[in-house]
Design a protein around this motif. Structure first.
Motif, PDB file in Angstrom:
ATOM      1  N   MET A 157       4.161   0.176  15.381  1.00 28.68           N
ATOM      2  CA  MET A 157       2.873   0.797  15.075  1.00 28.68           C
ATOM      3  C   MET A 157       2.667   0.868  13.563  1.00 28.68           C
ATOM      4  O   MET A 157       1.611   0.463  13.048  1.00 28.68           O
ATOM      5  CB  MET A 157       2.813   2.193  15.688  1.00 28.68           C
ATOM      6  CG  MET A 157       1.542   2.961  15.378  1.00 28.68           C
ATOM      7  SD  MET A 157       1.607   4.669  15.967  1.00 28.68           S
ATOM      8  CE  MET A 157       2.846   5.358  14.858  1.00 28.68           C
ATOM      9  N   VAL A 158       3.671   1.365  12.847  1.00 27.78           N
ATOM     10  CA  VAL A 158       3.552   1.461  11.385  1.00 27.78           C
ATOM     11  C   VAL A 158       3.377   0.078  10.774  1.00 27.78           C
ATOM     12  O   VAL A 158       2.514  -0.130   9.909  1.00 27.78           O
ATOM     13  CB  VAL A 158       4.793   2.165  10.797  1.00 27.78           C
ATOM     14  CG1 VAL A 158       4.802   2.060   9.270  1.00 27.78           C
ATOM     15  CG2 VAL A 158       4.823   3.629  11.222  1.00 27.78           C
ATOM     16  N   HIS A 171      -4.725   0.701  16.891  1.00 28.77           N
ATOM     17  CA  HIS A 171      -4.895   1.732  17.914  1.00 28.77           C
ATOM     18  C   HIS A 171      -4.201   1.350  19.212  1.00 28.77           C
ATOM     19  O   HIS A 171      -3.864   2.227  20.019  1.00 28.77           O
ATOM     20  CB  HIS A 171      -6.376   2.029  18.154  1.00 28.77           C
ATOM     21  CG  HIS A 171      -7.192   0.891  18.676  1.00 28.77           C
ATOM     22  ND1 HIS A 171      -7.464  -0.232  17.944  1.00 28.77           N
ATOM     23  CD2 HIS A 171      -7.802   0.701  19.876  1.00 28.77           C
ATOM     24  CE1 HIS A 171      -8.219  -1.055  18.643  1.00 28.77           C
ATOM     25  NE2 HIS A 171      -8.426  -0.518  19.833  1.00 28.77           N
ATOM     26  N   PHE A 172      -3.946   0.058  19.401  1.00 29.47           N
ATOM     27  CA  PHE A 172      -3.194  -0.360  20.583  1.00 29.47           C
ATOM     28  C   PHE A 172      -1.739   0.085  20.468  1.00 29.47           C
ATOM     29  O   PHE A 172      -1.165   0.631  21.415  1.00 29.47           O
ATOM     30  CB  PHE A 172      -3.270  -1.873  20.767  1.00 29.47           C
ATOM     31  CG  PHE A 172      -4.662  -2.383  21.031  1.00 29.47           C
ATOM     32  CD1 PHE A 172      -5.408  -1.881  22.078  1.00 29.47           C
ATOM     33  CD2 PHE A 172      -5.238  -3.358  20.222  1.00 29.47           C
ATOM     34  CE1 PHE A 172      -6.700  -2.334  22.336  1.00 29.47           C
ATOM     35  CE2 PHE A 172      -6.513  -3.813  20.462  1.00 29.47           C
ATOM     36  CZ  PHE A 172      -7.250  -3.311  21.517  1.00 29.47           C
ATOM     37  N   ALA A 227      -5.887   8.173  23.046  1.00 25.80           N
ATOM     38  CA  ALA A 227      -5.073   7.520  22.020  1.00 25.80           C
ATOM     39  C   ALA A 227      -5.900   6.510  21.237  1.00 25.80           C
ATOM     40  O   ALA A 227      -5.774   6.406  20.011  1.00 25.80           O
ATOM     41  CB  ALA A 227      -3.867   6.839  22.664  1.00 25.80           C
ATOM     42  N   TRP A 228      -6.754   5.763  21.929  1.00 26.07           N
ATOM     43  CA  TRP A 228      -7.604   4.798  21.236  1.00 26.07           C
ATOM     44  C   TRP A 228      -8.621   5.503  20.333  1.00 26.07           C
ATOM     45  O   TRP A 228      -8.886   5.056  19.217  1.00 26.07           O
ATOM     46  CB  TRP A 228      -8.333   3.916  22.251  1.00 26.07           C
ATOM     47  CG  TRP A 228      -7.429   2.906  22.902  1.00 26.07           C
ATOM     48  CD1 TRP A 228      -6.123   2.649  22.597  1.00 26.07           C
ATOM     49  CD2 TRP A 228      -7.771   2.028  23.980  1.00 26.07           C
ATOM     50  NE1 TRP A 228      -5.621   1.660  23.412  1.00 26.07           N
ATOM     51  CE2 TRP A 228      -6.606   1.259  24.267  1.00 26.07           C
ATOM     52  CE3 TRP A 228      -8.920   1.806  24.733  1.00 26.07           C
ATOM     53  CZ2 TRP A 228      -6.576   0.291  25.267  1.00 26.07           C
ATOM     54  CZ3 TRP A 228      -8.904   0.847  25.733  1.00 26.07           C
ATOM     55  CH2 TRP A 228      -7.744   0.094  25.999  1.00 26.07           C
ATOM     56  N   ALA A 234     -12.275   7.716  16.064  1.00 29.79           N
ATOM     57  CA  ALA A 234     -13.552   7.779  16.772  1.00 29.79           C
ATOM     58  C   ALA A 234     -13.987   9.204  17.068  1.00 29.79           C
ATOM     59  O   ALA A 234     -15.125   9.418  17.494  1.00 29.79           O
ATOM     60  CB  ALA A 234     -13.463   6.979  18.077  1.00 29.79           C
ATOM     61  N   GLY A 235     -13.094  10.173  16.859  1.00 25.57           N
ATOM     62  CA  GLY A 235     -13.514  11.561  17.011  1.00 25.57           C
ATOM     63  C   GLY A 235     -14.620  11.922  16.038  1.00 25.57           C
ATOM     64  O   GLY A 235     -15.388  12.866  16.267  1.00 25.57           O
TER      65      GLY A 235
END
Length: 351
Positions: A157-158, A171-172, A227-228, A234-235
């Motif tokens: 992820m990092v 985001h995946f 999570a996405w 997107a919040g």
């Protein structure tokens, strides 16, 4: 504890010294550490700290920089990232601000190491002492492997955010990292509950019922969407509820195709996440109704968890993703998983 009897009528050594209650308490303790890890992971994400450590050093990385020269070297590595060049650097980040975000990423990784030791060392001890009941060694080994994968997924992820001009992690990969934590949490709790049942004389592990399977699938989709939404920030697509941009459904660009929009568009994913939540609530209500005759407290735990989670989700939106409200939203999401797993286990015992 009821000792297992082999086909010749003799009690096996392994079963005679097994300690299911001690094992269950240990697994609940590790599950508690995972809950803390989820909360710290939320802080790391929301403070944009995840890319502050650009290398993966499983052993030597346990120590933070110890001198000013070490701090400057770490800061120089961070200054090569797209996040620094395009976001934090132009905003005027100095060494003190870098130390703040570095702390949260370092602490997040340190907790991962602590959880690994808190699981692996007692597992080895119980294994050597022959205290693990029959049939549980493969399951505990699988949980250990899952924890190792969690660390690897965290690094992938990092690394996804360190290439080119990327300013955030994929985001995946974030969803894989977070959902693996939830699955690990569920596995720890389920196994601990099975061990408690074993100590009470019920040697048959709980099974996954049809209700648990379909409710779990609905909940999994909601967690994936969450999570996405987190990974794409997107919040921030709307600070009002129930309307977005003054309308029920926001303006969404479909110019890059339906698949791209469904997987990448922050406005669309925010919209789907906020309304799929009620599909998840409906599914959990059905589950709680079926659990209530078996264990009223289990049903109450599910109702309380999804109720608080929905309220925190709305609060996260209308506060413009306030740090501590958003962290609480992620933490209660983990508690909702725990309540679901306990409920699923209750239904599995009934069957």
């Amino acid at each position: 504890m009821v000792a297992q009897v082999n086909i010749r009528g003799a009690v096996s050594h392994s079963d005679s010294v097994s300690r299911p209650i001690a094992l269950a308490n240990w697994l609940f303790f590790v599950a508690g550490l995972v809950l803390i890890m989820v909360a710290v992971g939320g802080i790391t994400r929301l403070t944009e700290s995840g890319l502050s450590i650009t290398e993966w050093k499983p052993v030597t990385g346990a120590l933070p920089p110890l001198s000013e020269a070490d701090w400057l070297a770490e800061f120089a590595l961070y200054q090569n990232t797209g996040e620094y060049r395009n976001v934090t650097g132009p905003a005027g980040m100095d060494l003190a601000a870098f130390k703040f975000i570095y702390f949260w990423e370092w602490f997040h990784r340190l907790l991962g190491r602590i959880i690994g030791l808190a699981f692996a060392l007692p597992l080895a001890w119980y294994w050597i002492k022959g205290a693990i009941p029959s049939g549980y060694k493969p399951r505990l080994t699988a949980l250990l492997a899952l924890g190792g994968l969690q660390g690897a997924f965290g690094w992938f992820m990092v690394r996804s955010g360190l290439s080119g001009e990327m300013t955030d992690v994929s985001h995946f990969w974030l969803s894989i990292h977070l959902l693996t934590a939830f699955i690990t949490l569920g596995g720890l709790i389920w196994t601990a509950l099975d061990l408690r049942q074993l100590a009470a004389g019920n040697v048959r592990p709980a099974r996954v019922t049809g209700t648990a399977a379909w409710v779990g699938a609905v909940l999994f989709v909601q967690l994936l969407l969450g999570a996405w939404v987190a990974g794409l920030n997107a919040g921030l697509a709307s600070d009002s509820w129930p309307l977005m941009q003054g309308r029920l459904m926001p303006e969404v660009s479909w110019g890059r195709g339906v698949v791209y929009t469904f997987l990448h568009d922050p406005f669309w994913l925010h919209f789907v996440h906020r309304w799929w939540a009620f599909a998840a609530v409906a599914a959990l209500v059905v589950m709680a109704i079926r659990i209530k005759p078996i264990d009223r407290r289990g049903a109450i735990a599910i109702h309380a968890a999804y109720g608080v989670q929905v309220l925190l989700g709305i609060a996260t939106v209308i506060t413009g993703v306030s740090l501590w409200i958003a962290v609480a939203h992620q933490l209660v999401g983990a508690l909702l998983v725990a309540a679901f797993v306990r409920g699923a286990h209750l239904l599995g015992r009934k069957g």
